[in-house]
Design a protein around this motif. Structure first.
Motif, PDB file in Angstrom:
ATOM      1  N   ARG A  49      57.235 -64.761  25.822  1.00  0.00           N
ATOM      2  CA  ARG A  49      57.974 -63.520  26.101  1.00  0.00           C
ATOM      3  C   ARG A  49      58.063 -62.711  24.806  1.00  0.00           C
ATOM      4  O   ARG A  49      59.091 -62.618  24.149  1.00  0.00           O
ATOM      5  N   PHE A  50      56.960 -62.105  24.454  1.00  0.00           N
ATOM      6  CA  PHE A  50      56.846 -61.447  23.163  1.00  0.00           C
ATOM      7  C   PHE A  50      57.807 -60.275  22.997  1.00  0.00           C
ATOM      8  O   PHE A  50      58.219 -59.944  21.889  1.00  0.00           O
ATOM      9  N   GLU A  51      58.145 -59.649  24.102  1.00  0.00           N
ATOM     10  CA  GLU A  51      59.058 -58.501  24.022  1.00  0.00           C
ATOM     11  C   GLU A  51      60.405 -58.886  23.406  1.00  0.00           C
ATOM     12  O   GLU A  51      61.085 -58.054  22.791  1.00  0.00           O
ATOM     13  N   LEU A  52      60.812 -60.133  23.564  1.00  0.00           N
ATOM     14  CA  LEU A  52      62.101 -60.578  23.039  1.00  0.00           C
ATOM     15  C   LEU A  52      62.127 -60.600  21.510  1.00  0.00           C
ATOM     16  O   LEU A  52      63.185 -60.512  20.905  1.00  0.00           O
ATOM     17  N   TYR A  53      60.956 -60.717  20.903  1.00  0.00           N
ATOM     18  CA  TYR A  53      60.892 -60.867  19.449  1.00  0.00           C
ATOM     19  C   TYR A  53      60.401 -59.601  18.739  1.00  0.00           C
ATOM     20  O   TYR A  53      60.505 -59.496  17.520  1.00  0.00           O
ATOM     21  N   ALA A  54      59.880 -58.655  19.511  1.00  0.00           N
ATOM     22  CA  ALA A  54      59.205 -57.505  18.907  1.00  0.00           C
ATOM     23  C   ALA A  54      60.129 -56.700  17.998  1.00  0.00           C
ATOM     24  O   ALA A  54      59.736 -56.289  16.893  1.00  0.00           O
ATOM     25  N   GLN A  55      61.379 -56.478  18.420  1.00  0.00           N
ATOM     26  CA  GLN A  55      62.283 -55.656  17.624  1.00  0.00           C
ATOM     27  C   GLN A  55      62.631 -56.334  16.302  1.00  0.00           C
ATOM     28  O   GLN A  55      62.694 -55.677  15.259  1.00  0.00           O
ATOM     29  N   SER A  56      62.837 -57.642  16.330  1.00  0.00           N
ATOM     30  CA  SER A  56      63.153 -58.359  15.094  1.00  0.00           C
ATOM     31  C   SER A  56      62.008 -58.254  14.101  1.00  0.00           C
ATOM     32  O   SER A  56      62.218 -58.053  12.902  1.00  0.00           O
ATOM     33  N   TYR A  57      60.784 -58.380  14.591  1.00  0.00           N
ATOM     34  CA  TYR A  57      59.625 -58.261  13.704  1.00  0.00           C
ATOM     35  C   TYR A  57      59.484 -56.841  13.159  1.00  0.00           C
ATOM     36  O   TYR A  57      59.192 -56.639  11.976  1.00  0.00           O
ATOM     37  N   SER A  58      59.690 -55.859  14.013  1.00  0.00           N
ATOM     38  CA  SER A  58      59.491 -54.474  13.570  1.00  0.00           C
ATOM     39  C   SER A  58      60.546 -54.044  12.554  1.00  0.00           C
ATOM     40  O   SER A  58      60.289 -53.182  11.710  1.00  0.00           O
ATOM     41  N   GLN A  59      61.734 -54.641  12.615  1.00  0.00           N
ATOM     42  CA  GLN A  59      62.804 -54.274  11.693  1.00  0.00           C
ATOM     43  C   GLN A  59      62.751 -55.055  10.383  1.00  0.00           C
ATOM     44  O   GLN A  59      63.297 -54.617   9.367  1.00  0.00           O
ATOM     45  N   ALA A  60      62.096 -56.209  10.380  1.00  0.00           N
ATOM     46  CA  ALA A  60      62.067 -57.056   9.187  1.00  0.00           C
ATOM     47  C   ALA A  60      61.084 -56.516   8.155  1.00  0.00           C
ATOM     48  O   ALA A  60      59.977 -56.100   8.501  1.00  0.00           O
ATOM     49  N   GLN A  61      61.479 -56.525   6.899  1.00  0.00           N
ATOM     50  CA  GLN A  61      60.611 -56.128   5.790  1.00  0.00           C
ATOM     51  C   GLN A  61      60.696 -57.199   4.709  1.00  0.00           C
ATOM     52  O   GLN A  61      61.682 -57.270   3.975  1.00  0.00           O
TER      53      GLN A  61
END
Length: 347
Positions: free
Chosen positions: A301-313
């Protein structure tokens, strides 16, 4: 004429464990070319003998990391690029292509490679050559502490090759092939992005410490196989010769892991063709299409993790787009990243 595109549902793969002869002590590019030619000549003999032993259904051979040259030992980027890196359409690929043609195999390996789009830099490149002698896959290592990566020139790299060029998968007669370089087996995101694009067999060229206990990389090979329901063909070096480090520091443990995490073949130390096994694409694809608890790939369920990845730097991109950089750039960038993440309370 042999049809190299007709599907082959079952074949043998070999993780060929050979000694890497380093070129660091070579005086110039001409001497390096001579050493590389000798390495390819040795490989041609070893590949021929291995296939004669395993059988003509050996259709895939994976070679170790930087098997032609070894790795830079402090040389400035420009010096290593000039002395040891091969060209994208160079004589080395032609020579390796002739080996693939002669034996009707897919030949995978890893080398330091120049790219005319990025003058002054080089990339550590995993490649696959098909039975026609053509390079059909070129993957540039994304995670490296000591070499330039596509992420260091991210915006321009995407302009040149697009995201599919960052995560290439070659759809061939022996399955969907993808490459992982060395320690990238420890980065689940790389394998996952390749699996998203249909990868069925991970070709892992490595040069790593091996011993009788379970190392982090060995554990990761099993994990990447299970979580992506894919084969892992991992080829390690049989030592690093002509180098200041002890020759056997990176020696042994080449293996083939199936999509259930079962080690099908494994070798000890030294040059060896013992790590060969059957690749059963029919069984793999049957399991991937079978509903149930064990079909991990279909349950993502990749959608569940997408926001965390996009916000992490974490480690920054585009740090090598402008101007020449020195080798200490890599460790300095990592130190700054650690300091920033510490201040944020992440580490």
């Amino acid at each position: 004429m042999v049809n190299h595109t007709a599907p082959i549902e079952s074949f043998r793969a070999l993780a060929l464990q050979v000694t890497c002869h380093a070129v660091n002590q070579a005086s110039d590019r001409q001497e390096t070319r001579s050493l590389i030619e000798k390495a390819i000549t040795r490989l041609a003999q070893q590949i021929a003998a291995s296939i004669a032993f395993i059988g003509s259904d050996c259709r895939l051979i994976v070679l170790p990391e930087y098997f032609l040259t070894g790795f830079p030992m402090g040389e400035p980027l420009a010096v290593w690029a000039n002395k040891a890196c091969i060209e994208m359409n160079g004589a080395e690929y032609t020579a390796l292509g002739k080996i693939a043609q002669k034996h009707k195999i897919f030949l995978a390996g890893n080398a330091y490679e120049l790219d005319p789009n990025f003058p002054g830099l080089y990339f550590q490149t995993c490649f696959v050559i098909d039975p026609a002698g053509e390079v059909i896959l070129r993957y540039r290592r994304l995670n490296s502490l000591f070499a330039p990566t596509p992420g260091d020139v991210w915006d321009k790299y995407l302009d040149c090759y697009g995201l599919e060029g960052v995560f290439p998968v070659a759809k061939t007669a022996i399955g969907n092939l993808a490459a992982l370089a060395s320690e990238e087996i420890l980065y689940p995101e790389v394998a996952r992005c390749l699996a998203m694009r249909g990868a069925e067999i991970f070709l892992h060229s490595t040069s790593e410490v091996y011993n009788n206990s379970l190392t982090p990389k060995d554990a990761a090979k099993i994990s990447r196989a299970v979580e992506n329901m894919a084969y892992v063909v991992s080829s390690n070096t049989a030592g690093l010769a002509n180098s200041s480090i002890p020759i056997a520091s990176v020696d042994g443990g080449s293996k083939i892991v199936d999509y259930r995490g079962i080690i099908l073949a494994q070798t000890g130390a030294g040059e060896s063709m013992a790590a060969f096994a059957e690749i059963d694409l029919t069984a793999l694809r049957r399991d991937r299409r079978r509903p149930g608890l064990n079909n991990i790939l279909s349950r993502q369920r990749f959608e569940l993790y997408a926001q965390s990845y996009s916000q992490a730097q974490f480690y920054p991109a585009n740090t090598m787009l402008e101007g020449e950089v020195q080798r200490q750039h890599f460790i300095q960038t990592q130190q700054k990243t650690i300091e920033r993440l510490s201040e944020l309370g992440v580490i």
